[in-house]
Design an enzyme around this catalytic site. Structure first.
Site, PDB file in Angstrom:
ATOM      1  N   GLY A  90       0.813  -1.219   0.000  1.00  0.00           N
ATOM      2  CA  GLY A  90       0.000   0.000   0.000  1.00  0.00           C
ATOM      3  C   GLY A  90       0.840   1.260   0.000  1.00  0.00           C
ATOM      4  O   GLY A  90       0.541   2.232   0.693  1.00  0.00           O
TER       5      GLY A  90
ATOM      6  N   HIS B 177      -1.075   2.461 -12.780  1.00  0.00           N
ATOM      7  CA  HIS B 177      -0.268   1.423 -13.430  1.00  0.00           C
ATOM      8  C   HIS B 177       1.162   1.937 -13.558  1.00  0.00           C
ATOM      9  O   HIS B 177       1.381   3.076 -13.996  1.00  0.00           O
ATOM     10  CB  HIS B 177      -0.846   1.108 -14.810  1.00  0.00           C
ATOM     11  CG  HIS B 177      -0.061   0.067 -15.540  1.00  0.00           C
ATOM     12  ND1 HIS B 177      -0.171  -1.266 -15.236  1.00  0.00           N
ATOM     13  CD2 HIS B 177       0.863   0.167 -16.521  1.00  0.00           C
ATOM     14  CE1 HIS B 177       0.653  -1.955 -16.013  1.00  0.00           C
ATOM     15  NE2 HIS B 177       1.289  -1.105 -16.801  1.00  0.00           N
TER      16      HIS B 177
ATOM     17  N   ASP C  56      -5.622  -2.639 -18.426  1.00  0.00           N
ATOM     18  CA  ASP C  56      -4.661  -1.520 -18.527  1.00  0.00           C
ATOM     19  C   ASP C  56      -4.862  -0.684 -19.792  1.00  0.00           C
ATOM     20  O   ASP C  56      -3.917  -0.249 -20.439  1.00  0.00           O
ATOM     21  CB  ASP C  56      -3.220  -2.062 -18.489  1.00  0.00           C
ATOM     22  CG  ASP C  56      -2.900  -2.723 -17.158  1.00  0.00           C
ATOM     23  OD1 ASP C  56      -3.510  -2.353 -16.152  1.00  0.00           O
ATOM     24  OD2 ASP C  56      -2.034  -3.613 -17.144  1.00  0.00           O
TER      25      ASP C  56
HETATM   26  C1  GRF Z   1       2.521   0.712  -7.768  1.00  0.00           C
HETATM   27  O1  GRF Z   1       3.696   0.567  -8.490  1.00  0.00           O
HETATM   28  C2  GRF Z   1       1.363   0.800  -8.705  1.00  0.00           C
HETATM   29  O2  GRF Z   1       1.672   1.402  -9.921  1.00  0.00           O
HETATM   30  C3  GRF Z   1       0.984  -0.623  -8.896  1.00  0.00           C
HETATM   31  O3  GRF Z   1       1.182  -1.188  -7.610  1.00  0.00           O
HETATM   32  C4  GRF Z   1       2.251  -0.520  -6.978  1.00  0.00           C
HETATM   33  C5  GRF Z   1       1.943  -0.152  -5.588  1.00  0.00           C
HETATM   34  O4  GRF Z   1       1.556  -1.240  -4.830  1.00  0.00           O
HETATM   35  N1  GRF Z   1      -0.344  -0.761  -9.399  1.00  0.00           N
HETATM   36  P1  GRF Z   1       2.262  -1.627  -3.464  1.00  0.00           P
HETATM   37  O5  GRF Z   1       2.793  -0.395  -2.851  1.00  0.00           O
HETATM   38  O6  GRF Z   1       3.368  -2.560  -3.806  1.00  0.00           O
HETATM   39  O7  GRF Z   1       1.192  -2.255  -2.652  1.00  0.00           O
END
Ligand code: GRF
Length: 215
Positions: free
Chosen positions: A16, A109, A145
């Protein structure tokens, strides 16, 4: 109404890392719940620490993607979200999910879409030798996506970058554009036209909203 604060639900699967920036910036809305498909998602600790409602619907408890999505939609609807934000939610969503929240479901993304959809984006960017890489906030549609793009941020790929250093640089940019995009949505300033999203000036959004409110 753009004047009322929006109720925002956030879904995560892991650490998160985008949550602090979403929680620490003015979004013109309030994060009312953080959900996950994984009980051990570290990001749920952030929700607990700041006293935000949270829940887990484990994909392992369901025989199909559709059954899982049906349960996730029901869990989210308890909180009556105006907007559902996917912040590192590592599940492929089915039309059950995308249709339930059509027009109010956004994802971040880690690539400059439409380049590098899918997984391992940073390693693939290095392999392909691109000089610019980045992140995209977009509306989620049934096609993976590929939804209308709300905001993007680019970083330079340097000669000595690795997938890890690139990921770290991109993540810093994500923390800028994600709260920005969420705020634009909550202020009613996003006008979708096919794959194109136009950003209305704040005053125009307010005029349109108050005009429609009188009808
Ligand atoms: C980010 O890189 C985002 O772009 C992708 O998930 C990542 C963040 O998730 N969708 P987390 O911090 O590893 O939970």
């Amino acid at each position: 109404m753009t004047t009322a604060r929006k109720r925002i639900a956030v879904l995560i699967s892991g650490r998160g890392s985008n949550l602090p920036s979403l929680l620490g910036n003015e979004l013109a809305g309030d994060i009312v719940v953080i959900g996950s498909n994984k009980a051990d998602a570290k990001g749920l600790d952030i929700a607990r620490n700041v006293g935000i409602a949270n829940f887990v619907v484990s994909h392992k408890d369901f025989a199909s993607r559709e059954a899982f999505d049906t349960a996730m939609v029901a869990a989210l609807n308890v909180y009556r979200p105006h907007l559902v934000v996917l912040a590192g939610f590592m599940r492929i969503t089915t039309p059950v999910f995308t249709q339930a929240f059509a027009g109010r479901l956004i994802n971040i993304h880690p690539a400059l879409l439409p380049s590098f959809p899918g997984l391992h984006t940073h390693a693939r960017a290095i392999e392909e030798g691109v000089k610019l890489h980045g992140s995209t906030v977009h509306f989620v549609t049934p096609e993976l996506d590929r939804g209308p793009i709300i905001a993007q941020a680019a970083v330079h790929v340097e000669d000595d970058d690795t997938a890890e250093t690139l990921a770290a640089k991109v993540l810093l940019q994500e923390h800028q554009i994600f709260p920005y995009a969420v705020r634009l949505f909550c202020e009613g300033r996003l006008q979708v036209d096919g794959l194109r999203v136009r950003t209305l000036p704040k005053s125009t959004a307010t005029v349109i909203d108050s005009a429609s409110a009188r009808v």
